[in-house]
Motif scaffolding. Structure first.
Motif, PDB file in Angstrom:
ATOM      1  N   ALA A 143       0.821  -1.219   0.000  1.00  0.00           N
ATOM      2  CA  ALA A 143       0.000   0.000   0.000  1.00  0.00           C
ATOM      3  C   ALA A 143       0.852   1.265   0.000  1.00  0.00           C
ATOM      4  CB  ALA A 143      -0.936   0.007   1.196  1.00  0.00           C
ATOM      5  N   CYS A 144       2.012   1.215   0.625  1.00  0.00           N
ATOM      6  CA  CYS A 144       2.856   2.398   0.777  1.00  0.00           C
ATOM      7  C   CYS A 144       3.586   2.800  -0.502  1.00  0.00           C
ATOM      8  CB  CYS A 144       3.876   2.159   1.879  1.00  0.00           C
ATOM      9  SG  CYS A 144       4.911   0.693   1.614  1.00  0.00           S
ATOM     10  N   GLU A 145       4.013   1.840  -1.261  1.00  0.00           N
ATOM     11  CA  GLU A 145       4.899   2.106  -2.400  1.00  0.00           C
ATOM     12  C   GLU A 145       4.361   3.154  -3.376  1.00  0.00           C
ATOM     13  OE1 GLU A 145       7.603  -0.395  -5.572  1.00  0.00           O
ATOM     14  OE2 GLU A 145       5.718  -1.271  -4.893  1.00  0.00           O
ATOM     15  N   PRO A 146       3.126   3.028  -3.874  1.00  0.00           N
ATOM     16  CA  PRO A 146       2.657   4.032  -4.843  1.00  0.00           C
ATOM     17  C   PRO A 146       2.368   5.404  -4.238  1.00  0.00           C
ATOM     18  CG  PRO A 146       0.904   2.473  -4.361  1.00  0.00           C
ATOM     19  CD  PRO A 146       2.151   1.961  -3.683  1.00  0.00           C
ATOM     20  N   GLU A 147       2.320   5.496  -2.917  1.00  0.00           N
ATOM     21  CA  GLU A 147       2.017   6.764  -2.258  1.00  0.00           C
ATOM     22  C   GLU A 147       3.224   7.677  -2.122  1.00  0.00           C
ATOM     23  OE1 GLU A 147      -1.113   7.624  -1.608  1.00  0.00           O
ATOM     24  OE2 GLU A 147      -1.687   5.660  -2.400  1.00  0.00           O
ATOM     25  N   CYS A 148       4.426   7.136  -2.278  1.00  0.00           N
ATOM     26  CA  CYS A 148       5.642   7.910  -2.038  1.00  0.00           C
ATOM     27  C   CYS A 148       5.940   8.859  -3.203  1.00  0.00           C
ATOM     28  CB  CYS A 148       6.826   6.974  -1.804  1.00  0.00           C
ATOM     29  SG  CYS A 148       8.349   7.870  -1.441  1.00  0.00           S
ATOM     30  N   PRO A 149       5.935  10.173  -2.960  1.00  0.00           N
ATOM     31  CA  PRO A 149       6.207  11.135  -4.037  1.00  0.00           C
ATOM     32  C   PRO A 149       7.667  11.155  -4.487  1.00  0.00           C
ATOM     33  CG  PRO A 149       6.006  12.290  -1.967  1.00  0.00           C
ATOM     34  CD  PRO A 149       5.651  10.845  -1.693  1.00  0.00           C
ATOM     35  N   ASN A 150       8.552  10.536  -3.710  1.00  0.00           N
ATOM     36  CA  ASN A 150       9.978  10.495  -4.044  1.00  0.00           C
ATOM     37  C   ASN A 150      10.431   9.152  -4.590  1.00  0.00           C
ATOM     38  OD1 ASN A 150      10.552  13.170  -3.016  1.00  0.00           O
ATOM     39  ND2 ASN A 150      10.298  12.297  -0.984  1.00  0.00           N
ATOM     40  N   THR A 151       9.512   8.213  -4.717  1.00  0.00           N
ATOM     41  CA  THR A 151       9.848   6.838  -5.103  1.00  0.00           C
ATOM     42  C   THR A 151      10.988   6.337  -4.214  1.00  0.00           C
ATOM     43  OG1 THR A 151       9.203   7.427  -7.356  1.00  0.00           O
ATOM     44  CG2 THR A 151      10.210   5.283  -7.063  1.00  0.00           C
ATOM     45  N   ALA A 152      10.806   6.501  -2.911  1.00  0.00           N
ATOM     46  CA  ALA A 152      11.810   6.063  -1.940  1.00  0.00           C
ATOM     47  C   ALA A 152      11.480   4.698  -1.358  1.00  0.00           C
ATOM     48  CB  ALA A 152      11.920   7.086  -0.807  1.00  0.00           C
ATOM     49  N   ILE A 153      10.325   4.131  -1.716  1.00  0.00           N
ATOM     50  CA  ILE A 153       9.891   2.848  -1.170  1.00  0.00           C
ATOM     51  C   ILE A 153       9.990   1.784  -2.259  1.00  0.00           C
ATOM     52  CG2 ILE A 153       7.996   1.567  -0.107  1.00  0.00           C
ATOM     53  CD1 ILE A 153       6.953   4.273   0.940  1.00  0.00           C
ATOM     54  N   TYR A 154      10.598   0.667  -1.891  1.00  0.00           N
ATOM     55  CA  TYR A 154      10.814  -0.425  -2.836  1.00  0.00           C
ATOM     56  C   TYR A 154      10.406  -1.752  -2.216  1.00  0.00           C
ATOM     57  CZ  TYR A 154      13.539   2.948  -5.454  1.00  0.00           C
ATOM     58  OH  TYR A 154      13.929   4.062  -6.170  1.00  0.00           O
ATOM     59  N   GLU A 155       9.994  -2.669  -3.075  1.00  0.00           N
ATOM     60  CA  GLU A 155       9.671  -4.017  -2.625  1.00  0.00           C
ATOM     61  C   GLU A 155      10.957  -4.739  -2.256  1.00  0.00           C
ATOM     62  OE1 GLU A 155       7.088  -7.886  -4.090  1.00  0.00           O
ATOM     63  OE2 GLU A 155       7.283  -6.166  -5.424  1.00  0.00           O
ATOM     64  N   GLY A 156      10.898  -5.577  -1.237  1.00  0.00           N
ATOM     65  CA  GLY A 156      12.054  -6.330  -0.792  1.00  0.00           C
ATOM     66  C   GLY A 156      12.736  -7.041  -1.948  1.00  0.00           C
TER      67      GLY A 156
ATOM     68  N   ARG B  41      17.311   3.037  -7.483  1.00  0.00           N
ATOM     69  CA  ARG B  41      18.150   4.054  -8.104  1.00  0.00           C
ATOM     70  C   ARG B  41      17.754   5.433  -7.575  1.00  0.00           C
ATOM     71  NH1 ARG B  41      17.134  -0.003 -11.199  1.00  0.00           N
ATOM     72  NH2 ARG B  41      18.702  -0.886 -12.595  1.00  0.00           N
ATOM     73  N   TYR B  42      18.736   6.310  -7.451  1.00  0.00           N
ATOM     74  CA  TYR B  42      18.427   7.680  -7.055  1.00  0.00           C
ATOM     75  C   TYR B  42      17.549   8.357  -8.103  1.00  0.00           C
ATOM     76  CZ  TYR B  42      21.760   7.468  -3.215  1.00  0.00           C
ATOM     77  OH  TYR B  42      22.412   7.132  -2.054  1.00  0.00           O
ATOM     78  N   ALA B  43      17.692   7.994  -9.363  1.00  0.00           N
ATOM     79  CA  ALA B  43      16.931   8.614 -10.447  1.00  0.00           C
ATOM     80  C   ALA B  43      15.457   8.213 -10.445  1.00  0.00           C
ATOM     81  CB  ALA B  43      17.560   8.255 -11.795  1.00  0.00           C
ATOM     82  N   ASP B  44      15.119   7.072  -9.854  1.00  0.00           N
ATOM     83  CA  ASP B  44      13.729   6.602  -9.859  1.00  0.00           C
ATOM     84  C   ASP B  44      12.801   7.661  -9.271  1.00  0.00           C
ATOM     85  OD1 ASP B  44      14.671   4.159 -10.802  1.00  0.00           O
ATOM     86  OD2 ASP B  44      14.504   3.150  -8.858  1.00  0.00           O
ATOM     87  N   GLY B  45      11.863   8.148 -10.074  1.00  0.00           N
ATOM     88  CA  GLY B  45      10.859   9.088  -9.601  1.00  0.00           C
ATOM     89  C   GLY B  45      11.363  10.470  -9.252  1.00  0.00           C
ATOM     90  N   THR B  46      12.593  10.803  -9.652  1.00  0.00           N
ATOM     91  CA  THR B  46      13.159  12.120  -9.362  1.00  0.00           C
ATOM     92  C   THR B  46      13.642  12.759 -10.665  1.00  0.00           C
ATOM     93  OG1 THR B  46      15.474  11.437  -9.066  1.00  0.00           O
ATOM     94  CG2 THR B  46      14.010  11.210  -7.149  1.00  0.00           C
TER      95      THR B  46
END
Length: 116
Positions: free
Chosen positions: A14-27, A32-37
């Motif tokens: 539930a948390c992953e798509p809510e992160c505006p920074n794409t800082a949450i990843y599945e185990g 990558r730092y570039a993901d969603g930034t």
């Protein structure tokens, strides 16, 4: 202070798509730092670390969803509260006492990752 996901996580996602920074990843997923930034190529992070933003980084957890502290801004600059914590059905998204940051530092990190 960044947010972390505790071992009470039930891997619901539930948390992953809510992160505006794409800082949450599945185990076990690389990140990558570039993901969603807006970050591209070689960069110097606000903490002084030099990295290539598009280079895959090792997963922080192999079993549970995880939050990359270098990308977490507690949703400052986007929302009034951390969205991962707001949607977590088991309340396992909590402040990470190992990554304490001021509001100014978190907002600086947010503007570094998102140029507009």
């Amino acid at each position: 202070m960044a947010i972390k996901i505790t071992d009470e996580c039930i891997n619901c996602g539930a948390c992953e798509p809510e992160c505006p920074n794409t800082a949450i990843y599945e185990g076990a997923d690389d990140w990558r730092y570039a993901d969603g930034t807006d970050l591209e190529g070689d960069i110097v992070l606000p903490n002084g670390k030099e990295v290539n933003s598009e280079e895959a980084q090792e997963p922080i957890s192999d079993e549970l969803y995880y939050i990359v502290a270098d990308k977490c801004t507690e949703c400052l600059g986007f929302h009034e509260e951390p969205q991962c914590a707001a949607v977590c059905p088991v309340d396992c998204c909590v402040p990470d006492e190992e990554h304490e940051e001021t509001e100014e530092e978190l907002l600086g990190k947010q503007s570094f990752m998102h140029k507009e």
